[in-house]
Enzyme design. Structure first.
Site, PDB file in Angstrom:
ATOM      1  N   GLY A  39       0.983  -1.250   0.266  1.00 50.05           N
ATOM      2  CA  GLY A  39       0.056   0.027   0.006  1.00 50.05           C
ATOM      3  C   GLY A  39       0.915   1.373   0.074  1.00 50.05           C
ATOM      4  CG  ASP A  60       6.806  -7.443  -0.939  1.00 49.56           C
ATOM      5  OD1 ASP A  60       6.845  -7.964  -0.970  1.00 49.56           O
ATOM      6  OD2 ASP A  60       6.332  -5.812  -0.911  1.00 49.56           O
ATOM      7  CG  ASN A  68      -2.248  -7.781  -2.250  1.00 49.86           C
ATOM      8  OD1 ASN A  68      -1.939  -8.206  -2.533  1.00 49.86           O
ATOM      9  ND2 ASN A  68      -2.429  -7.110  -0.541  1.00 49.86           N
ATOM     10  CG  LEU A  69      -5.678  -6.403  -6.919  1.00 51.20           C
ATOM     11  CD1 LEU A  69      -6.410  -6.755  -7.836  1.00 51.20           C
ATOM     12  CD2 LEU A  69      -4.475  -5.971  -7.387  1.00 51.20           C
ATOM     13  NE  ARG A  71      -4.115  -2.768   1.683  1.00 55.37           N
ATOM     14  CZ  ARG A  71      -3.573  -3.786   1.651  1.00 55.37           C
ATOM     15  NH1 ARG A  71      -4.918  -4.221   1.194  1.00 55.37           N
ATOM     16  NH2 ARG A  71      -3.799  -4.497   2.132  1.00 55.37           N
ATOM     17  CG  ASP A 128       3.331  -5.854   6.280  1.00 55.09           C
ATOM     18  OD1 ASP A 128       4.508  -6.156   6.506  1.00 55.09           O
ATOM     19  OD2 ASP A 128       2.669  -6.300   5.448  1.00 55.09           O
ATOM     20  CG  ASN A 129       6.838  -6.944   9.716  1.00 52.74           C
ATOM     21  OD1 ASN A 129       7.724  -6.629  10.629  1.00 52.74           O
ATOM     22  ND2 ASN A 129       7.220  -6.905   8.541  1.00 52.74           N
ATOM     23  CB  CYS A 186      -4.320  -2.861   6.832  1.00 51.63           C
ATOM     24  SG  CYS A 186      -3.109  -2.165   7.581  1.00 51.63           S
TER      25      CYS A 186
END
Length: 236
Positions: A39, A60, A68-69, A71, A128-129, A186
């Site tokens: 995101g 990644d 996922n799409l 955002r 994201d963590n 999220c």
């Protein structure tokens, strides 16, 4: 692409007095690593590629999933099931073939963080963590790399520049990550799709300002609340 075409492509940046031709050259010589093609990483990748960043690397380990799409806008329905790095690379190539895209299909950990980060001028954290965020921060501090930081949840986001020209870093405002039992995400609480676009665009803007030598806000954390539409800056 000849010089005339290159000037035309980037003219709206070059026309900015504080950037000009010299600033554009700095952008085209920069090496930037975006960690996370989700995101936050998506708008960062979009705008850094559009700006003509010389080397744009993305790290990644995940694959694109349908959820996922809402955002993660560098990916499409056709990307579902393939790696986010591959999907991001396809997006960059289609947008700006002059950008040297480098994909790192891996999960960042203690064993590879230093080697990965050492090859780039600016690091953008779209992870994201908390474990990865602190690992990125600590590695940037060790190697002397400027770090653009962002986080999102629900309607809220945070943005900061760490370790830039001697400025403070993540541990100066949050010395330790929260305990696992108190960590929201999220997956459980959700995120409105446009929020990462707002926060990620701010991160991209900060990265471009660092590239071109423009002043950036250091030792400041910007708090974004899109539910009440408030922006607050906290000094640390």
């Amino acid at each position: 692409m000849n010089n005339e075409d290159r000037f035309s492509r980037y003219s709206r940046q070059i026309f900015i007095e504080e950037i000009g031709l010299e600033g554009q050259k700095k952008i085209m010589n920069a090496k930037v690593l975006v960690i996370g093609a989700g995101g936050l990483g998506s708008p960062v990748i979009q705008y850094l590629a559009a700006a003509g960043t010389g080397t744009l690397a993305v790290a990644d380990f995940d694959t694109v999933e349908l959820h996922n799409l809402n955002r993660q806008v560098v990916h499409t329905e056709h990307s579902v099931g393939i790696s986010k790095v591959e999907s991001a690379g396809q997006f960059v190539k289609s947008l700006n073939h002059q950008v040297n895209f480098t994909g790192h299909q891996l999960k960042m950990d203690d064993a590879n963080a230093e080697e990965l980060i050492s090859g780039y001028d600016i690091i953008v954290d779209g992870s994201d963590n908390f474990r990865t965020r602190y690992l990125i921060n600590d590695t940037c501090v060790k190697l002397g790399k400027p770090l653009v930081y962002g986080s999102i949840l629900g309607f809220s986001g945070q943005v900061a520049v760490f370790n830039c020209q001697g400025s403070r870093n993540l541990r100066d405002i949050f010395p330790e990550p929260p305990s696992d039992e108190y960590i929201p995400d999220c997956d459980s609480l959700g995120v409105l799709g446009a929020l990462p676009g707002i926060v990620g665009s701010m991160m991209a803007n900060l990265a471009l300002e660092i590239m071109t030598g423009l002043p950036v806000p250091v030792n400041k954390l910007t708090l974004i609340n899109t539910f009440n539409w408030t922006f607050q800056t906290v000094d640390f």
